[in-house]
Every structure is written in structure tokens, then in C-alpha cells.
Design an enzyme around this catalytic site. Structure first.
Site, PDB file in Angstrom:
ATOM      1  N   ASN A 208      31.871   4.973 -50.812  1.00  0.00           N
ATOM      2  CA  ASN A 208      31.839   3.985 -51.905  1.00  0.00           C
ATOM      3  C   ASN A 208      33.267   3.576 -52.263  1.00  0.00           C
ATOM      4  O   ASN A 208      34.228   4.060 -51.671  1.00  0.00           O
ATOM      5  CB  ASN A 208      31.084   4.546 -53.107  1.00  0.00           C
ATOM      6  N   ASP A 277      25.061   9.820 -53.130  1.00  0.00           N
ATOM      7  CA  ASP A 277      23.792  10.463 -53.472  1.00  0.00           C
ATOM      8  C   ASP A 277      23.003  10.873 -52.227  1.00  0.00           C
ATOM      9  O   ASP A 277      22.174  11.779 -52.283  1.00  0.00           O
ATOM     10  CB  ASP A 277      22.935   9.505 -54.313  1.00  0.00           C
TER      11      ASP A 277
HETATM   12  N1  CTP Z   1      27.107  13.522 -59.578  1.00  0.00           N
HETATM   13  C1  CTP Z   1      27.194  14.717 -58.896  1.00  0.00           C
HETATM   14  N2  CTP Z   1      26.545  14.892 -57.718  1.00  0.00           N
HETATM   15  C2  CTP Z   1      25.797  13.904 -57.187  1.00  0.00           C
HETATM   16  C3  CTP Z   1      25.702  12.661 -57.865  1.00  0.00           C
HETATM   17  C4  CTP Z   1      26.370  12.504 -59.058  1.00  0.00           C
HETATM   18  O1  CTP Z   1      27.873  15.628 -59.389  1.00  0.00           O
HETATM   19  N3  CTP Z   1      25.171  14.106 -56.027  1.00  0.00           N
HETATM   20  C5  CTP Z   1      27.818  13.351 -60.861  1.00  0.00           C
HETATM   21  C6  CTP Z   1      28.960  12.352 -60.837  1.00  0.00           C
HETATM   22  O2  CTP Z   1      30.178  12.978 -60.481  1.00  0.00           O
HETATM   23  C7  CTP Z   1      28.969  11.820 -62.261  1.00  0.00           C
HETATM   24  C8  CTP Z   1      27.510  11.934 -62.703  1.00  0.00           C
HETATM   25  O3  CTP Z   1      26.898  12.867 -61.805  1.00  0.00           O
HETATM   26  O4  CTP Z   1      29.739  12.631 -63.123  1.00  0.00           O
HETATM   27  C9  CTP Z   1      26.746  10.657 -62.706  1.00  0.00           C
HETATM   28  O5  CTP Z   1      26.775  10.079 -61.441  1.00  0.00           O
HETATM   29  P1  CTP Z   1      25.908   8.785 -61.126  1.00  0.00           P
HETATM   30  O6  CTP Z   1      26.088   8.433 -59.669  1.00  0.00           O
HETATM   31  O7  CTP Z   1      26.207   7.743 -62.160  1.00  0.00           O
HETATM   32  O8  CTP Z   1      24.456   9.312 -61.445  1.00  0.00           O
HETATM   33  P2  CTP Z   1      23.265   9.769 -60.585  1.00  0.00           P
HETATM   34  O9  CTP Z   1      22.753  11.003 -61.211  1.00  0.00           O
HETATM   35  O10 CTP Z   1      23.604   9.833 -59.129  1.00  0.00           O
HETATM   36  O11 CTP Z   1      22.212   8.613 -60.868  1.00  0.00           O
HETATM   37  P3  CTP Z   1      22.104   7.115 -60.284  1.00  0.00           P
HETATM   38  O12 CTP Z   1      23.014   7.028 -59.093  1.00  0.00           O
HETATM   39  O13 CTP Z   1      20.678   6.990 -59.958  1.00  0.00           O
HETATM   40  O14 CTP Z   1      22.531   6.219 -61.427  1.00  0.00           O
END
Ligand code: CTP
Length: 399
Positions: A208, A277
Site C-alpha cells: 500500500n 489485510d
Molecule cells: N492492524 C493490524 N493488523 C492488521 C490490520 C490492521 O494491526 N492485519 C492495525 C493497524 O496498524 C491500525 C488498525 O489496526 O492501527 C486499523 O487498521 P485498518 O486497516 O484501518 O483497520 P482494519 O481492522 O484492517 O479494518 P478495515 O481495513 O476493514 O477498515
């Protein structure tokens, strides 16, 4: 430290690195500081007094007996200073300061200084390593002066060794750290930053746009406040923060391994990283060739571990856990939901698509949401300033 309206007294001595100090004055002025320069006689062989006069917009003191104000200008400079920097500090000024000799404008002024002093030695490496110079530097350190270690590299005398004056921006960062209140002393701070990359084959990956800038600024801010900082970082093109343990990783799994292990002993955990993710279900051991892709390039993905959520499950009540959320819509609702689902004490949310805010920018527009339901909304500001405010808020909450 916010340098706005702070009085920085700068002592410039006779070394070739004096030319770099012109930039130091410019950067300090840019950050709002009032800079007063005192030059030794030999400094003027390297850079003209006029240069510092123009850059500092102040009269430069070079001679005690040519001054205005009834000959007490040097005492005023000393007592008005919020901080003093001597750069480049020659072996001569170091010896004078260590013994209390006052035979020119700079050394005399220094005897009247009560503000914190940072010494930036720069000289030939043999001179720097000389026993007497080192002994004098030890005296200054024991007296509470902050001695900034010179850089290793090619010196003006064509010798390669330790003795280069560090870059002006680095000097300012270390001054900032030296002057900061150490309210994170004895606290272990664990931060993740940057993107993760997930391999498809030995040459391809998905990732990303995260630049890591926000996480690196938070690491710098926590370090200057006295924290013992570990930064687990995905691939970024940023300078390593000084005095921070930097662990470079690539994938989410590698980030998870390092974060989960260190989270056990951390007091504060700040998860800024933009973690992928999903990762490809299978990583090809050899480069995938076009001729083998009869039906186009189709990749199957499986979910990565949610590192933050996993830490949220095991965290103790004495640990402070911060997450980040970048959202396109329903910012407050989505961010607060993440805070609850991942058992966070606080979440920093930023809207995607605001001009000047985002991954690659130096500025961001954020809102803080806290577990107790309170929130704060900030205008667009430098990521460095956001980092300082975030650390302020954490310090206030951990007591
Ligand atoms: N995070 C993490 N591990 C993952 C995904 C996210 O530790 N596999 C952490 C990121 O570092 C951040 C927080 O979770 O502090 C939110 O990340 P975000 O990508 O916004 O949220 P998601 O839970 O992945 O939800 P979505 O992508 O569906 O919005």
C-alpha cells in the site's frame, strides 16, 4: 521543544564546518527561534561575520571590547538564552570550557550561561580522539553539557574518521531531544510504522501507499521525551530516528512476530503501520511466467493476522494501546468501532481524501477518540506536531 520565540545562543568557532552552521541558523530561524551568534576570532577566517548577521538578523558579537550597552552585551546574551549551541566546537573552546578560561567573547559569555548547553565537536579525527580532548569532553559531560558525537566520514583534511559536524537538521533534532521534558523516562514504547509487503513470487508483491512518516515522527517524539523506543518498520525511504531500536520487516507475519514478542514488556504500544489485510494464499517459489498464465493473473488471498486485535486481547491494564484508522466515510463511527473491537485505549483517525492529509504528505488532519468517549478534533498540521500532541495525551493518561 517548540523553538518559537526561544532564544538560542550560538557559539561559532574556527573550523571548516563553520559553513554548515549558516544553515543551522537558517533552520532555527525558520522554526521561529531568535538566534544570537558569537564568533571566535578564528571562526571569522572561515565565515564572515556579515553572513551570520544577515542570517540571524542580529548583531554578531566577536569582541568584548567593541560592544554596545556599556560592555555588558555578553552578560545579557548569556542570561537571555534558553539554550546554547557551540558548533563547530574546536579542541580549543572545549579545553577553555572545561577549565573555565575566559579570554574572548565566547568563552567569557559561557561562564555566565545558566541555560542548557549543547557542544558539537568537529575536528580532525586524531585531534578528536586525543586523550586531552576526550578528557575535557568528559569534564563537560559530567558538568551537564550535552556533547553531540561527531559523524564518521571524510574530513576536510582528507582523512576518513570521526570528526565531521553532523547535518544541521540532525543537530536541531538532537537539541530538541536534549531540551525536552523527559516524561517518558523508564517507559518502553513500541511503535509499528510503514506498509507491509506480501510476496506473490520472488519478484512481485502487493502493498500500500504508506510512507511511514507518521510512525517515524511518533518514534522521534517518544525518544526525545526519554522513552525507550522500539520501531518495527515496513519498507520505507526515511532516515532512521536517532537512539531508537529499529527493526526492519517486510510482511505482516514478520511484523506480528516482532510486535507480539515485544508487546509483552511494552508500557505503550502505538500501531501506526498500514498492515496488508490479506496475503497471497501461495507464494510461488519461482517467478511466475506469462506463458504459464493461460487465464490471466489470478491470485487467491487469505487473511493476515490482525496484530492490533491480538495485542488488544492480551494487553494488561497497565499497558496503553493506540491504534490508527484511515477512513473514507463514517470516520467517527468506524474508528470507534475499531477501538472497541480491538480493545484500544485510544484511536487516531484521519479521513482519506482531504487535501494535504494522507500517506505521503508531511501534514495530516486527525481526530483522537478515547476509550472514555471523549474526542479531540485537530486542524491540518505537521505530522511532527501531531506526534508531539499524541505523546502529550498518552503521558497525561498513563499518569
Ligand atoms: N492492524 C493490524 N493488523 C492488521 C490490520 C490492521 O494491526 N492485519 C492495525 C493497524 O496498524 C491500525 C488498525 O489496526 O492501527 C486499523 O487498521 P485498518 O486497516 O484501518 O483497520 P482494519 O481492522 O484492517 O479494518 P478495515 O481495513 O476493514 O477498515
Amino acid at each position: 521543544m517548540n523553538f518559537e520565540n526561544k532564544n538560542i545562543l550560538l557559539g561559532v568557532c574556527g573550523g571548516i564546518a563553520a559553513y554548515k552552521v549558516c544553515e543551522l541558523v537558517r533552520l532555527l530561524k525558520k522554526q521561529g527561534a531568535n538566534v544570537n551568534v558569537i564568533m571566535t576570532k578564528s571562526a571569522q577566517y572561515f565565515v564572515g561575520k556579515t553572513t551570520f548577521q544577515v542570517l540571524s538578523e542580529q548583531k554578531v558579537l566577536t569582541d568584548l571590547f567593541e560592544e554596545d550597552s556599556l560592555g555588558i552585551q555578553h552578560i545579557e546574551l548569556a542570561s537571555n538564552a534558553d539554550a546554547v549551541v557551540i558548533a563547530p566546537a574546536t579542541a580549543n573552546i572545549i579545553a577553555k570550557l572545561a577549565t573555565g578560561i575566559a579570554d574572548d567573547a565566547l568563552s567569557t559569555t559561557m561562564l555566565a550561561v545558566r541555560a542548557p548547553v549543547m557542544i558539537c565537536p568537529a575536528m580532525n579525527s586524531d585531534m578528536y580522539e586525543n586523550l586531552r580532548v576526550q578528557r575535557n569532553l568528559d569534564v563537560l559531560t559530567n558538568d551537564g553539557f550535552y556533547v553531540l558525537e561527531p559523524d564518521f566520514g571524510e574530513l576536510a583534511c582528507k582523512v576518513t574518521g570521526t570528526g565531521r559536524l553532523p547535518d544541521p537538521q540532525y543537530i536541531i533534532d538532537r537539541l530538541d531531544s536534549f531540551l525536552a521534558v523527559k516524561d517518558l523516562k523508564n517507559k518502553k514504547v513500541l511503535i509499528s510504522a510503514g506498509p507491509t509487503i506480501e510476496a506473490i513470487d520472488p519478484v512481485r508483491y502487493i502493498s500500500n501507499h504508506s510512507s511511514g512518516k507518521m510512525g517515524y515522527e511518533i518514534a522521534r517524539s517518544a525518544e526525545k521525551r526519554g522513552g525507550e523506543v522500539t520501531l518495527v518498520s515496513g519498507p520505507v525511504s526515511l532516515d532512521s530516528p536517532a537512539n531508537v531500536e529499529l527493526i526492519n520487516i517486510e510482511s505482516c507475519d514478520q511484523m506480528a512476530e516482532n510486535m507480539l514478542e515485544r508487546a509483552k514488556t511494552a508500557d505503550i504500544i502505538i500501531k501506526v503501520a498500514a498492515v496488508a489485510d490479506y496475503k497471497p494464499t501461495d507464494v510461488a517459489s519461482e517467478k511466475i511466467k506469462k506463458k504459464d498464465l493461460k487465464n490471466g493473473f489470478n491470485i487467491a488471498f487469505k487473511e493476515n493476522i490482525d496484530i492490533l486485535k491480538t495485542i488488544g486481547k492480551i494487553k494488561t491494564k497497565n499497558q496503553f494501546l493506540v491504534g490508527f484508522a484511515a477512513e473514507t466515510d463514517d470516520l467517527e463511527k468506524n474508528a470507534c468501532l475499531k477501538m472497541e473491537n480491538k480493545n484500544l485505549d485510544m484511536i487516531v483517525a484521519n479521513p482519506i481524501g482531504v487535501p494535504g492529509a494522507g500517506f505521503k504528505e508531511d501534514t495530516n488532519k486527525v481526530q483522537f477518540f478515547y476509550k472514555d468517549g471523549s474526542k479531540e478534533d485537530f486542524a491540518l498540521m505537521e505530522k511532527k506536531a501531531i506526534a508531539d500532541i499524541l505523546i502529550d495525551r498518552i503521558v497525561a493518561r498513563i499518569g
